[in-house]
Write an enzyme that holds these catalytic residues in place. Structure first.
Site, PDB file in Angstrom:
ATOM      1  N   LYS A 237      46.008  41.174  44.049  1.00 23.15           N
ATOM      2  CA  LYS A 237      46.073  42.315  43.142  1.00 23.15           C
ATOM      3  C   LYS A 237      46.316  43.639  43.860  1.00 23.15           C
ATOM      4  CE  LYS A 237      44.150  40.358  39.025  1.00 23.15           C
ATOM      5  NZ  LYS A 237      43.078  40.350  38.020  1.00 23.15           N
ATOM      6  N   ARG A 271      39.631  32.791  40.584  1.00 21.06           N
ATOM      7  CA  ARG A 271      40.958  32.516  40.024  1.00 21.06           C
ATOM      8  C   ARG A 271      41.990  32.966  41.059  1.00 21.06           C
ATOM      9  NH1 ARG A 271      44.908  35.145  36.929  1.00 21.06           N
ATOM     10  NH2 ARG A 271      45.960  33.804  35.392  1.00 21.06           N
TER      11      ARG A 271
END
Length: 293
Positions: A237, A271
């Site tokens: 991210k 995740r």
């Protein structure tokens, strides 16, 4: 000889996550949820699995690499992403779920905010609903979760993917998210969703600055204090770019580093895009931490 230390991931609070007709054990090493985006435009892997054959190959590769769960999504939720129709999302995810559900016993999660997509996915073999909106975007999602007894990942997002990074602000990000998640849990329970179905996700990157994300990632116990398992999706991210100055293609080491920090805080599920590297790093960390006196 010193007595081996009990790792923080060897929690005495083992619990079962109820997912339709399956029970997934949580509370030991973090489970790894492999990301399978059947989309042309996801932020770091768009276009890698744009048809059934490529999706199945990638899904089976994630399983071989050590994924405990497969999370299949047909709509990008990157900042600024445009929504797709129910029909388009169904055409992307259902064939992949149908094919993978008969080729692997690994539980399948459907990453969607649309109740119709979730319903069809469960009929095709999915057992978990991963809803970035915390089951707020579609009023039919909560009744569906209660009816099917699917596992539910209730995530926080500020706004929508189109607006979430427009100057996100909180009084206290950890406290604000904890309050919001607690209220959502109560709404789910009041609607007939069982507590054993629920996993919480504070939504790293979904309406948060880099500083907000670091606060979330360093206060996992605050969210676990709500009494439910916690999932974190930090893989590749943007905050890692701000933290490390790396492009999306160079964020693997940063992702792994955060995974270790989260495992040390007894997070339940991670995740991830890069399952093999994270699995190896976590296994090595666990082997060493068990022996630290």
């Amino acid at each position: 000889m010193p007595t081996p230390k009990t790792s923080t991931c060897d929690s005495a609070h083992q619990r079962l996550w109820k997912c339709v007709d399956q029970s997934i054990s949580l509370g030991g090493m973090p489970l790894l949820m492999g990301i399978l985006n059947v989309t042309p435009d996801s932020f770091s892997d768009g276009g890698e699995a744009i048809n059934v054959d490529s999706a199945v190959r990638k899904g089976l590769k994630l399983v071989k690499d050590g994924a405990d769960i497969l999370d299949i999504g047909g709509e990008s939720t990157r900042p600024g992403a445009e929504p797709v129709s129910v029909e388009e999302e169904l055409s992307r995810v259902i064939p992949a779920i149908e094919a993978l559900s008969v080729q692997t016993s690994v539980p399948i999660s459907i990453d969607t905010t649309k109740a119709e997509v979730a319903r069809r996915a469960i009929q095709a073999g999915a057992v978990i609903i991963n809803d970035i909106s915390g089951l707020t975007f579609d009023p039919e999602m909560i009744p569906l979760a209660a009816e099917t007894q699917a596992g539910v990942i209730c995530m926080h997002i500020l706004g929508t993917p189109q607006t979430m990074q427009d100057h996100p602000e909180y009084e206290d990000v950890v406290s604000d998210l904890k309050t919001w998640l607690g209220e959502r849990v109560q709404t789910l329970l009041d609607a007939g969703v069982e507590p054993e179905q629920i996993v919480l996700d504070p939504g790293v990157g979904f309406g948060k600055t880099a500083e907000h994300n670091l606060e979330i990632l360093s206060h996992i116990q605050e969210f676990k204090d709500l009494g439910f398992p916690v999932l974190i999706g930090h893989s590749r991210k943007r905050f890692l770019s701000k933290l490390l100055g790396r492009s999306v293609e160079e964020r693997l080491a940063g992702t792994v580093g955060v995974s270790i920090a989260l495992a040390d805080q007894s997070v339940d599920i991670l995740r991830l895009h890069d399952v093999a590297a994270n699995r190896d790093a976590l296994s090595a960390w666990h082997a060493v931490s068990q022996r630290v006196s």
